[in-house]
Design a protein around this motif. Structure first.
Motif, PDB file in Angstrom:
ATOM      1  N   ALA A   1      37.063  -8.453 116.123  1.00  0.00           N
ATOM      2  CA  ALA A   1      37.211  -9.877 115.702  1.00  0.00           C
ATOM      3  C   ALA A   1      38.471 -10.548 116.440  1.00  0.00           C
ATOM      4  O   ALA A   1      38.760 -11.840 116.147  1.00  0.00           O
ATOM      5  CB  ALA A   1      37.698  -9.468 114.099  1.00  0.00           C
ATOM      6  N   ASN A   2      39.013  -9.840 116.233  1.00  0.00           N
ATOM      7  CA  ASN A   2      40.504 -10.563 117.375  1.00  0.00           C
ATOM      8  C   ASN A   2      40.306 -11.625 119.119  1.00  0.00           C
ATOM      9  O   ASN A   2      40.777 -12.354 118.524  1.00  0.00           O
ATOM     10  CB  ASN A   2      41.538  -9.265 117.738  1.00  0.00           C
ATOM     11  N   VAL A   3      39.545 -11.096 118.784  1.00  0.00           N
ATOM     12  CA  VAL A   3      38.823 -11.757 120.124  1.00  0.00           C
ATOM     13  C   VAL A   3      38.372 -13.810 119.798  1.00  0.00           C
ATOM     14  O   VAL A   3      38.476 -14.102 120.583  1.00  0.00           O
ATOM     15  CB  VAL A   3      38.042 -11.390 121.736  1.00  0.00           C
ATOM     16  N   THR A   4      37.098 -12.935 118.780  1.00  0.00           N
ATOM     17  CA  THR A   4      36.561 -14.529 118.341  1.00  0.00           C
ATOM     18  C   THR A   4      37.472 -15.524 118.239  1.00  0.00           C
ATOM     19  O   THR A   4      38.194 -16.731 118.656  1.00  0.00           O
ATOM     20  CB  THR A   4      35.952 -13.906 117.669  1.00  0.00           C
TER      21      THR A   4
ATOM     22  N   ASP B   1      42.825  10.422 118.262  1.00  0.00           N
ATOM     23  CA  ASP B   1      43.965   8.967 119.451  1.00  0.00           C
ATOM     24  C   ASP B   1      42.186   8.518 119.683  1.00  0.00           C
ATOM     25  O   ASP B   1      41.972   7.185 118.929  1.00  0.00           O
ATOM     26  CB  ASP B   1      44.778   9.353 120.146  1.00  0.00           C
ATOM     27  N   GLY B   2      41.764   8.719 120.236  1.00  0.00           N
ATOM     28  CA  GLY B   2      39.894   8.406 120.419  1.00  0.00           C
ATOM     29  C   GLY B   2      39.644   7.684 119.184  1.00  0.00           C
ATOM     30  O   GLY B   2      39.251   6.844 118.951  1.00  0.00           O
ATOM     31  N   GLN B   3      39.231   8.500 118.160  1.00  0.00           N
ATOM     32  CA  GLN B   3      38.711   8.594 116.623  1.00  0.00           C
ATOM     33  C   GLN B   3      39.476   7.204 116.409  1.00  0.00           C
ATOM     34  O   GLN B   3      38.771   6.815 115.478  1.00  0.00           O
ATOM     35  CB  GLN B   3      38.627   8.991 115.724  1.00  0.00           C
ATOM     36  N   ALA B   4      40.979   6.897 116.305  1.00  0.00           N
ATOM     37  CA  ALA B   4      41.362   6.178 116.010  1.00  0.00           C
ATOM     38  C   ALA B   4      41.145   4.955 116.289  1.00  0.00           C
ATOM     39  O   ALA B   4      40.700   3.552 115.661  1.00  0.00           O
ATOM     40  CB  ALA B   4      43.080   6.245 115.355  1.00  0.00           C
ATOM     41  N   LEU B   5      40.819   4.924 118.300  1.00  0.00           N
ATOM     42  CA  LEU B   5      40.519   3.414 118.463  1.00  0.00           C
ATOM     43  C   LEU B   5      39.157   3.070 118.850  1.00  0.00           C
ATOM     44  O   LEU B   5      38.832   2.041 118.092  1.00  0.00           O
ATOM     45  CB  LEU B   5      40.760   3.864 119.657  1.00  0.00           C
ATOM     46  N   VAL B   6      38.311   3.905 118.409  1.00  0.00           N
ATOM     47  CA  VAL B   6      36.774   3.638 117.717  1.00  0.00           C
ATOM     48  C   VAL B   6      36.802   3.319 116.824  1.00  0.00           C
ATOM     49  O   VAL B   6      35.796   2.498 116.126  1.00  0.00           O
ATOM     50  CB  VAL B   6      35.818   4.590 117.753  1.00  0.00           C
ATOM     51  N   ALA B   7      37.430   3.604 115.814  1.00  0.00           N
ATOM     52  CA  ALA B   7      37.250   2.910 113.891  1.00  0.00           C
ATOM     53  C   ALA B   7      38.174   1.531 113.943  1.00  0.00           C
ATOM     54  O   ALA B   7      37.603   0.607 113.109  1.00  0.00           O
ATOM     55  CB  ALA B   7      38.350   3.659 113.411  1.00  0.00           C
ATOM     56  N   SER B   8      38.975   0.703 114.918  1.00  0.00           N
ATOM     57  CA  SER B   8      39.164  -0.463 115.507  1.00  0.00           C
ATOM     58  C   SER B   8      39.058  -0.786 116.039  1.00  0.00           C
ATOM     59  O   SER B   8      39.234  -2.453 116.317  1.00  0.00           O
ATOM     60  CB  SER B   8      40.948   0.071 115.689  1.00  0.00           C
ATOM     61  N   SER B   9      37.959  -1.328 116.655  1.00  0.00           N
ATOM     62  CA  SER B   9      37.156  -1.811 117.264  1.00  0.00           C
ATOM     63  C   SER B   9      36.725  -2.888 117.354  1.00  0.00           C
ATOM     64  O   SER B   9      36.196  -3.940 117.428  1.00  0.00           O
ATOM     65  CB  SER B   9      36.029  -1.022 118.442  1.00  0.00           C
ATOM     66  N   SER B  10      35.629  -2.696 116.150  1.00  0.00           N
ATOM     67  CA  SER B  10      35.560  -3.928 114.686  1.00  0.00           C
ATOM     68  C   SER B  10      36.094  -4.857 115.092  1.00  0.00           C
ATOM     69  O   SER B  10      36.211  -5.584 114.943  1.00  0.00           O
ATOM     70  CB  SER B  10      34.561  -3.168 113.985  1.00  0.00           C
ATOM     71  N   ASP B  11      37.969  -4.622 115.056  1.00  0.00           N
ATOM     72  CA  ASP B  11      38.757  -5.271 113.893  1.00  0.00           C
ATOM     73  C   ASP B  11      39.373  -6.009 116.226  1.00  0.00           C
ATOM     74  O   ASP B  11      39.273  -7.735 115.842  1.00  0.00           O
ATOM     75  CB  ASP B  11      39.863  -4.964 113.995  1.00  0.00           C
ATOM     76  N   MET B  12      39.087  -5.635 116.452  1.00  0.00           N
ATOM     77  CA  MET B  12      39.693  -5.852 118.662  1.00  0.00           C
ATOM     78  C   MET B  12      38.711  -7.092 118.486  1.00  0.00           C
ATOM     79  O   MET B  12      39.023  -7.899 119.059  1.00  0.00           O
ATOM     80  CB  MET B  12      39.401  -5.095 119.239  1.00  0.00           C
TER      81      MET B  12
END
Length: 293
Positions: free
Chosen positions: A135-138, A122-133
């Protein structure tokens, strides 16, 4: 006479002025600067870039809020598991072997291994999606640019919490659990010496270049897996190991060692006879060994 009268008049005027000024100074309240109550500036609601505490409010961005929640779930569960596993390690250290409940502890370790493996995934998947998050904020806060910095800090802190958890998980799997298993199944000094002498007798020099061989293992239980890892770490020609257990599927032990993969396999068969034999070897090629139990 006229001169005297003039002086008297002047003297009288001076006295009148002095008396008037004295009265004014004694009866007029001193002028003081106007005092206004201190105003406390409004708190700036931004996230501390070094604060890993779970936020108490939402950003109002469903996908990002879910990401933050999931990150801190992994962080909290990992910390809880670490505390519990350390307690088991202390229990094993202070308890005499004759009073040790090996079966009970091994069941707990198996449960911990499954939990930590899931948290790691689960942690690896979250780290992998951090850049998407990020971008979503911006994108989602374009209309409120003043909110973007604090929202980005929150995403960054959440990701940092998960990365810290992944390091903790790795330590628990490769150090704490190995230490516990080693105390449950200690390798005698004679066995350890024999292991090293056998490796030396086989002519595998512990100098020069090292190589990495991935040992994939199926059908092995957690206790035997840890025992095998412990025995491998005691072989002098092996520089380091990195293991990952899966109760269903393929477990792996990545070995950094001197000599070739064939040398490593022969060393394993020679030094781990109580666990591995030729019938367990499925295949072997440069950098890869597969074992089946």
């Amino acid at each position: 006479m006229k001169i005297k009268a003039f002086y008297l008049i002047c003297l009288t005027l001076v006295l009148i002025l002095l008396v008037t000024e004295g009265y004014s100074q004694t009866n007029t309240p001193p002028v003081t600067a106007a005092t206004t109550p201190a105003v406390t500036p409004a708190a700036i609601t931004t996230n501390n870039p070094n604060n890993l505490t779970r936020p108490s409010d939402d950003l109002g961005l469903p996908e990002v809020d879910a990401y933050v929640t999931n990150c801190y779930n992994v962080y909290d569960q990992t910390n809880q598991a670490s505390t519990q596993l350390n307690a088991i390690e202390q229990q094993v250290i202070v308890t005499k072997k004759i009073n040790m409940d090996n079966n009970g502890i091994e069941k707990q370790l198996t449960a911990f291994n499954l939990q930590l493996t899931t948290l790691n995934t689960d942690g690896q998947a979250l780290v992998a999606s951090s850049s998407d998050m990020t971008a979503n904020v911006t994108n989602d806060l374009k209309g409120h640019p003043f909110k973007i910095p604090s929202a980005l800090i929150r995403v960054r802190n959440s990701t940092k919490a998960v990365k810290l958890s992944l390091k903790n998980i790795h330590t628990m799997l490769t150090v704490t659990m190995v230490n516990i298993n080693h105390r449950l199944h200690p390798l005698s000094a004679a066995d350890s010496a024999k292991s090293k002498s056998d490796s030396t007798a086989r002519g595998v020099a512990n100098t020069g270049k090292t190589m990495k061989t991935a040992i994939s293992i199926t059908g092995i239980n957690f206790s035997s897996f840890n025992s095998l890892s412990t025995e491998l770490s005691n072989i002098s020609s092996i520089k380091s190991i990195n293991k990952k257990f899966k109760s269903s599927g393929t477990s792996t032990i990545d070995v950094v060692h001197y000599g070739t993969t064939d040398d490593l396999l022969n060393t394993v068969l020679s030094n781990c006879k109580d666990l591995v034999s030729g019938k367990n070897v499925g295949s072997s090629e440069s950098g890869k060994i597969s074992l089946a139990f």
